[in-house]
Design a protein around this motif. Sequence first.
Motif, PDB file in Angstrom:
ATOM      1  N   GLU A 118       0.858  -1.167  -0.012  1.00  0.00           N
ATOM      2  CA  GLU A 118      -0.129  -0.037  -0.098  1.00  0.00           C
ATOM      3  C   GLU A 118       0.812   1.248  -0.039  1.00  0.00           C
ATOM      4  OE1 GLU A 118      -3.388  -2.030   2.637  1.00  0.00           O
ATOM      5  OE2 GLU A 118      -2.333  -0.461   3.692  1.00  0.00           O
ATOM      6  N   PRO A 119       0.415   2.191  -0.416  1.00  0.00           N
ATOM      7  CA  PRO A 119       1.152   3.663  -0.285  1.00  0.00           C
ATOM      8  C   PRO A 119       0.985   4.195   1.010  1.00  0.00           C
ATOM      9  CG  PRO A 119      -0.999   4.041  -1.380  1.00  0.00           C
ATOM     10  CD  PRO A 119      -0.791   2.508  -0.997  1.00  0.00           C
ATOM     11  N   LEU A 120       1.882   5.432   1.185  1.00  0.00           N
ATOM     12  CA  LEU A 120       1.816   6.017   2.407  1.00  0.00           C
ATOM     13  C   LEU A 120       1.916   7.497   2.208  1.00  0.00           C
ATOM     14  CD1 LEU A 120       2.657   6.014   5.690  1.00  0.00           C
ATOM     15  CD2 LEU A 120       5.007   6.738   5.154  1.00  0.00           C
ATOM     16  N   PRO A 121       0.827   8.391   2.768  1.00  0.00           N
ATOM     17  CA  PRO A 121       0.648   9.693   2.934  1.00  0.00           C
ATOM     18  C   PRO A 121       2.012  10.341   3.342  1.00  0.00           C
ATOM     19  CG  PRO A 121      -1.321   8.724   3.613  1.00  0.00           C
ATOM     20  CD  PRO A 121      -0.264   7.517   3.593  1.00  0.00           C
ATOM     21  N   LEU A 143       8.524   3.776  -2.536  1.00  0.00           N
ATOM     22  CA  LEU A 143       7.956   2.652  -3.024  1.00  0.00           C
ATOM     23  C   LEU A 143       9.168   1.281  -3.113  1.00  0.00           C
ATOM     24  CD1 LEU A 143       4.772   3.610  -5.040  1.00  0.00           C
ATOM     25  CD2 LEU A 143       4.884   2.302  -2.875  1.00  0.00           C
ATOM     26  N   ALA A 144      10.096   1.731  -3.968  1.00  0.00           N
ATOM     27  CA  ALA A 144      10.989   0.563  -4.547  1.00  0.00           C
ATOM     28  C   ALA A 144      11.689   0.216  -3.190  1.00  0.00           C
ATOM     29  CB  ALA A 144      11.900   1.265  -5.223  1.00  0.00           C
ATOM     30  N   PHE A 145      12.048   0.941  -2.366  1.00  0.00           N
ATOM     31  CA  PHE A 145      12.764   0.478  -1.164  1.00  0.00           C
ATOM     32  C   PHE A 145      11.889  -0.481  -0.213  1.00  0.00           C
ATOM     33  CE2 PHE A 145      14.130   1.327   3.319  1.00  0.00           C
ATOM     34  CZ  PHE A 145      15.259   0.449   3.515  1.00  0.00           C
ATOM     35  N   VAL A 146      10.710   0.123  -0.082  1.00  0.00           N
ATOM     36  CA  VAL A 146       9.712  -0.585   0.765  1.00  0.00           C
ATOM     37  C   VAL A 146       9.301  -1.748  -0.025  1.00  0.00           C
ATOM     38  CG1 VAL A 146       7.317  -0.501   1.991  1.00  0.00           C
ATOM     39  CG2 VAL A 146       8.879   1.503   1.723  1.00  0.00           C
ATOM     40  N   ALA A 147       9.038  -2.070  -1.188  1.00  0.00           N
ATOM     41  CA  ALA A 147       8.791  -3.126  -2.002  1.00  0.00           C
ATOM     42  C   ALA A 147      10.049  -4.097  -1.836  1.00  0.00           C
ATOM     43  CB  ALA A 147       8.267  -2.758  -3.405  1.00  0.00           C
ATOM     44  N   ALA A 148      11.027  -3.568  -1.919  1.00  0.00           N
ATOM     45  CA  ALA A 148      12.523  -4.516  -1.860  1.00  0.00           C
ATOM     46  C   ALA A 148      12.479  -5.165  -0.363  1.00  0.00           C
ATOM     47  CB  ALA A 148      13.637  -3.671  -1.942  1.00  0.00           C
ATOM     48  N   LEU A 149      12.109  -4.429   0.703  1.00  0.00           N
ATOM     49  CA  LEU A 149      12.107  -4.948   2.318  1.00  0.00           C
ATOM     50  C   LEU A 149      11.208  -6.072   2.346  1.00  0.00           C
ATOM     51  CD1 LEU A 149      11.880  -1.278   4.384  1.00  0.00           C
ATOM     52  CD2 LEU A 149      13.565  -3.126   3.929  1.00  0.00           C
ATOM     53  N   ALA A 281       3.209  10.864  -2.264  1.00  0.00           N
ATOM     54  CA  ALA A 281       3.070   9.619  -1.305  1.00  0.00           C
ATOM     55  C   ALA A 281       4.499   9.210  -1.534  1.00  0.00           C
ATOM     56  CB  ALA A 281       1.903   8.801  -2.341  1.00  0.00           C
ATOM     57  N   ASN A 282       4.873   8.625  -0.518  1.00  0.00           N
ATOM     58  CA  ASN A 282       6.083   7.848  -0.380  1.00  0.00           C
ATOM     59  C   ASN A 282       7.315   8.643  -0.723  1.00  0.00           C
ATOM     60  OD1 ASN A 282       3.978   5.676  -0.814  1.00  0.00           O
ATOM     61  ND2 ASN A 282       5.533   4.577   0.128  1.00  0.00           N
ATOM     62  N   GLY A 283       7.067   9.973  -0.700  1.00  0.00           N
ATOM     63  CA  GLY A 283       8.459  11.007  -1.049  1.00  0.00           C
ATOM     64  C   GLY A 283       8.362  10.982  -2.392  1.00  0.00           C
ATOM     65  N   VAL A 314       9.568   9.853 -16.645  1.00  0.00           N
ATOM     66  CA  VAL A 314       8.667   9.282 -15.756  1.00  0.00           C
ATOM     67  C   VAL A 314       9.255   7.553 -15.740  1.00  0.00           C
ATOM     68  CG1 VAL A 314       6.580   8.499 -14.819  1.00  0.00           C
ATOM     69  CG2 VAL A 314       6.898  10.471 -15.635  1.00  0.00           C
ATOM     70  N   SER A 315       9.981   7.188 -14.758  1.00  0.00           N
ATOM     71  CA  SER A 315      10.407   5.768 -14.848  1.00  0.00           C
ATOM     72  C   SER A 315       9.732   4.535 -14.134  1.00  0.00           C
ATOM     73  CB  SER A 315      11.878   5.656 -14.357  1.00  0.00           C
ATOM     74  OG  SER A 315      11.776   6.067 -12.775  1.00  0.00           O
ATOM     75  N   HIS A 316       8.604   4.942 -13.618  1.00  0.00           N
ATOM     76  CA  HIS A 316       7.780   4.178 -12.893  1.00  0.00           C
ATOM     77  C   HIS A 316       6.592   4.664 -12.500  1.00  0.00           C
ATOM     78  CE1 HIS A 316       8.052   0.145 -10.356  1.00  0.00           C
ATOM     79  NE2 HIS A 316       6.890   0.132 -10.665  1.00  0.00           N
ATOM     80  N   VAL A 317       5.510   3.903 -12.473  1.00  0.00           N
ATOM     81  CA  VAL A 317       4.138   4.346 -12.100  1.00  0.00           C
ATOM     82  C   VAL A 317       3.509   3.117 -11.244  1.00  0.00           C
ATOM     83  CG1 VAL A 317       1.975   5.327 -12.785  1.00  0.00           C
ATOM     84  CG2 VAL A 317       3.853   6.148 -13.801  1.00  0.00           C
ATOM     85  N   VAL A 318       3.115   3.460 -10.253  1.00  0.00           N
ATOM     86  CA  VAL A 318       2.217   2.447  -9.460  1.00  0.00           C
ATOM     87  C   VAL A 318       0.992   3.083  -9.316  1.00  0.00           C
ATOM     88  CG1 VAL A 318       1.769   0.747  -7.569  1.00  0.00           C
ATOM     89  CG2 VAL A 318       4.319   1.420  -8.341  1.00  0.00           C
ATOM     90  N   ALA A 319      -0.227   2.504 -10.081  1.00  0.00           N
ATOM     91  CA  ALA A 319      -1.483   3.120  -9.902  1.00  0.00           C
ATOM     92  C   ALA A 319      -2.191   2.171  -9.001  1.00  0.00           C
ATOM     93  CB  ALA A 319      -2.124   3.028 -11.308  1.00  0.00           C
TER      94      ALA A 319
END
Length: 335
Positions: A118-121, A143-149, A281-283, A314-319
């Motif tokens: 999920e995203p973070l405000p 998001l990339a870091f949290v997804a990797a975690l 969101a997520n910085g 734009v290199s990545h979009v999570v919708a």
Amino acid sequence: MSVLTEVPVIPESFDSKDAFLADAQRYRRELLAHCYRMTGSLHDAEDLVQDTYLRAWKSYDNFEGRSSVRTWLYRIATNTCLTSLDGRKRRPLPTGLGAPASDPTSDIAEHHEITWLEPLPDAPREDPSDPSVIAESRESVRLAFVAALQHLSARQRAVLVLREVLQWKAAEVGEAIGASTAAVNSLLQRARAQLDAVQPTQDDDIAAPDSPEAQDRLARYVEAFETYDMDKLVDMFTADAIFEMPPFDGWYQGPEDIVTLSKTHCPAEGPGDMRFLTTTANGQPAAALYMLNRESGRHEEFQLHVLAVRADGVSHVVAFHADGLFEKFGLPVAL
């Protein structure tokens, strides 16, 4: 990945447990970010922070003042997260499922049985000296870091976050999670290796959401969708750009495939069907998409697009599917 944790002197004694709890509220936002890094879920993080304060309130009489209240709260929050994560599956994004990029012309299917990331405000940043602003640095919640975690075990996550985000010493981490210093160092080494395997490149060149570069890209991205000029999107994305939209399990790579996906599966029919409100969101820069409901005549919450913007596009979009998300971001559910 490192975050400074220098904080002002904190009073360690209070007239009552209620006074302690009231004073400890200053750390709520950074504890939320901490629990979010651990779980990948805004909803779970909110519950875990609430549980952290409840546990702290109940056990405050046993607090000996050997550490700051802030450090003590982090220890409780970390162990609360570890207990919560026991036996739970990780929260992936579609790119983390291990499947290759999808065909944008193929059917798409929702998978609500998967517990998605999920995203973070983002927190308000009126006071840059606020320790919550420091501890919740943009890099540590991207998001990339949290997804990797999510690819790490719960204890590996705890060690990595405490050591490299909060910069705790190995002995402090060991005391917090009930492990020896040697065990902490071993967990950290394995966590770093695993992180390098799933996230081989660092996003050091990702633009901050308030930078002119990111703001310009976001404005043009929004304009292309609102005017339904999908072909204009081709010039927005980098050559290796990725687009994904949980709870759909497919992911798409490259400007041509992303535009084909939009033309094939977007429910909008023309200009004016989509409207956006920009946020963060997520910085990262983000845009809340409202889709026209032809029956009500209103634009209603639909997706939250979180963008990663580099110098070349734009290199990545999570919708993310809205599903009650807009309220958490302080956004209206309809326009």
